[in-house]
Design a protein around this motif. Structure first.
Motif, mmCIF file in Angstrom:
data_model
loop_
_atom_site.group_PDB
_atom_site.id
_atom_site.type_symbol
_atom_site.label_atom_id
_atom_site.label_comp_id
_atom_site.label_asym_id
_atom_site.label_seq_id
_atom_site.Cartn_x
_atom_site.Cartn_y
_atom_site.Cartn_z
ATOM 1 N N ILE A 19 0.822 -1.313 -0.079
ATOM 2 C CA ILE A 19 0.128 -0.091 -0.137
ATOM 3 C C ILE A 19 0.761 1.137 -0.119
ATOM 4 O O ILE A 19 0.655 2.215 -0.987
ATOM 5 N N ALA A 20 1.956 1.377 0.787
ATOM 6 C CA ALA A 20 3.027 2.471 0.818
ATOM 7 C C ALA A 20 3.450 2.668 -0.783
ATOM 8 O O ALA A 20 3.706 3.831 -1.059
ATOM 9 N N ARG A 21 3.866 1.633 -1.210
ATOM 10 C CA ARG A 21 4.443 1.689 -2.722
ATOM 11 C C ARG A 21 3.325 2.277 -3.638
ATOM 12 O O ARG A 21 3.707 3.103 -4.384
ATOM 13 N N LEU A 22 2.165 1.826 -3.455
ATOM 14 C CA LEU A 22 1.009 2.431 -4.270
ATOM 15 C C LEU A 22 1.010 3.715 -4.006
ATOM 16 O O LEU A 22 0.818 4.735 -4.983
ATOM 17 N N VAL A 23 0.749 4.417 -2.863
ATOM 18 C CA VAL A 23 0.807 5.640 -2.304
ATOM 19 C C VAL A 23 1.661 6.413 -2.810
ATOM 20 O O VAL A 23 1.532 7.748 -3.525
#
Ligand SMILES: C[S@@+](CC[C@H](N)C(=O)[O-])C[C@H]1O[C@@H](n2cnc3c(N)ncnc32)[C@H](O)[C@@H]1O
Length: 283
Positions: A19-23
């Motif tokens: 999720i952090a990578r997507l954000v």
């Protein structure tokens, strides 16, 4: 049954990383390693309300949802929209007392029909309306009848819908100077103020992701305010954004950033003027 209904979905480290990578990829926001519990707390309700049995399933939905709605909900939850009237107020004085008279002393600017300001990362609108007042006051003090406009953009649809209402709690508006309140706000009910139309109609709110490779602007801006936004980005993203700001600023234009941010004093694209204020260099 009771246990099943109330059992909490937990976020694993691997799910957090995805999720952090997507954000980061979509919005430039660098969450780092310390935001795991924040992300878990802010998204758990979304995951449950969407009927996903795990964060992994929610993540798959985020990447597969072509409508972009799932990402909108995500960014509304993740972005920090903290802003307030009177924030770093000396910037507005500098705009009125130094930047506007300085621009007006140049032939190229005097030939312009309009002073154009971009408030990038405007959140709920306090900064954009203050800019609208400062531009109006700055031009009036210089005895110049020039039109002006503020483009105010943000990634958060939720923040922009608050901004468009132009309605703020009295206790928050009262952080701005009293002469401006009398002139440019009208009391609404016992504890709210609304920004007057003459100030409001100069501000155009639009949703815009600063991570776009390019921005769809026809005309260049004379001033860009992007305060307390790059703080959430990493060095690489800040550098890329700075280059884009340079491209969209007119010659001799100004970039204002937050006081806790810096472009460095030896930046090739901008000349340092004073803390958190830079002038576009001709490169
Ligand atoms: C902390 S607020 C700052 C608001 C205001 N500029 C100020 O200084 O008070 C940061 C804003 O940047 C916006 N933001 C974060 N990432 C963004 C992106 N990739 N594109 C556009 N806006 C973004 C957030 O939604 C948030 O409203």
């Amino acid at each position: 049954m009771e246990t099943m209904m109330t059992s909490e979905i937990s976020l694993s480290h691997a799910e957090y990383k995805k999720i952090a990578r997507l954000v980061y990829d979509r919005f430039g926001i660098h969450l780092g390693d310390k935001k795991e519990s924040l992300v878990s707390n802010r998204l758990r309700k979304v995951v449950q309300a969407g009927g996903f049995s795990s964060f992994e399933k929610y993540y798959n939905h985020l990447v597969n949802d072509r409508s972009g709605k799932a990402l909108d909900v995500l960014i509304n939850k993740i972005s920090t929209n903290l802003t307030f009237f009177g924030r770093e107020a000396e910037h507005f004085s500098y705009l009125m007392e130094t930047v506007i008279p300085g621009l007006l002393s140049t032939d190229t600017f005097r030939r312009e029909k309009k002073l154009r300001i971009w408030c990038a990362g405007c959140s709920t609108g306090e900064e954009a309306y203050t800019l609208s007042i400062a531009a109006r006051e700055g031009l009036a003090r210089a005895h110049v009848e020039m039109d002006y406009g503020i483009l105010a953009t943000d990634i958060s649809g939720r923040a922009l819908s608050v901004a468009e209402k132009a309605l703020y709690k009295a206790e928050n508006v009262e952080k701005t100077n009293t002469a401006w309140i009398r002139k440019y706000y009208s009391k609404e009910g016992a504890d709210h103020y609304r920004v007057k139309d003459e100030i409001r109609e100069k501000v155009l709110f639009r949703r815009l992701n600063l991570m776009r490779p390019d921005f769809p602007f026809k005309n260049k801006f004379h001033v860009i305010f992007c305060r307390n936004v790059m703080i959430y980005f990493d060095q690489k993203t800040r550098k890329q954004l700075t280059v884009k700001f340079h491209k969209h600023l007119a010659d001799g234009g100004f970039l204002f950033i937050g006081h806790s941010e810096s472009l460095g004093r030896d930046n090739a694209y901008f000349e340092y003027m004073k803390p958190a204020v830079y002038k576009r260099s001709a490169v």
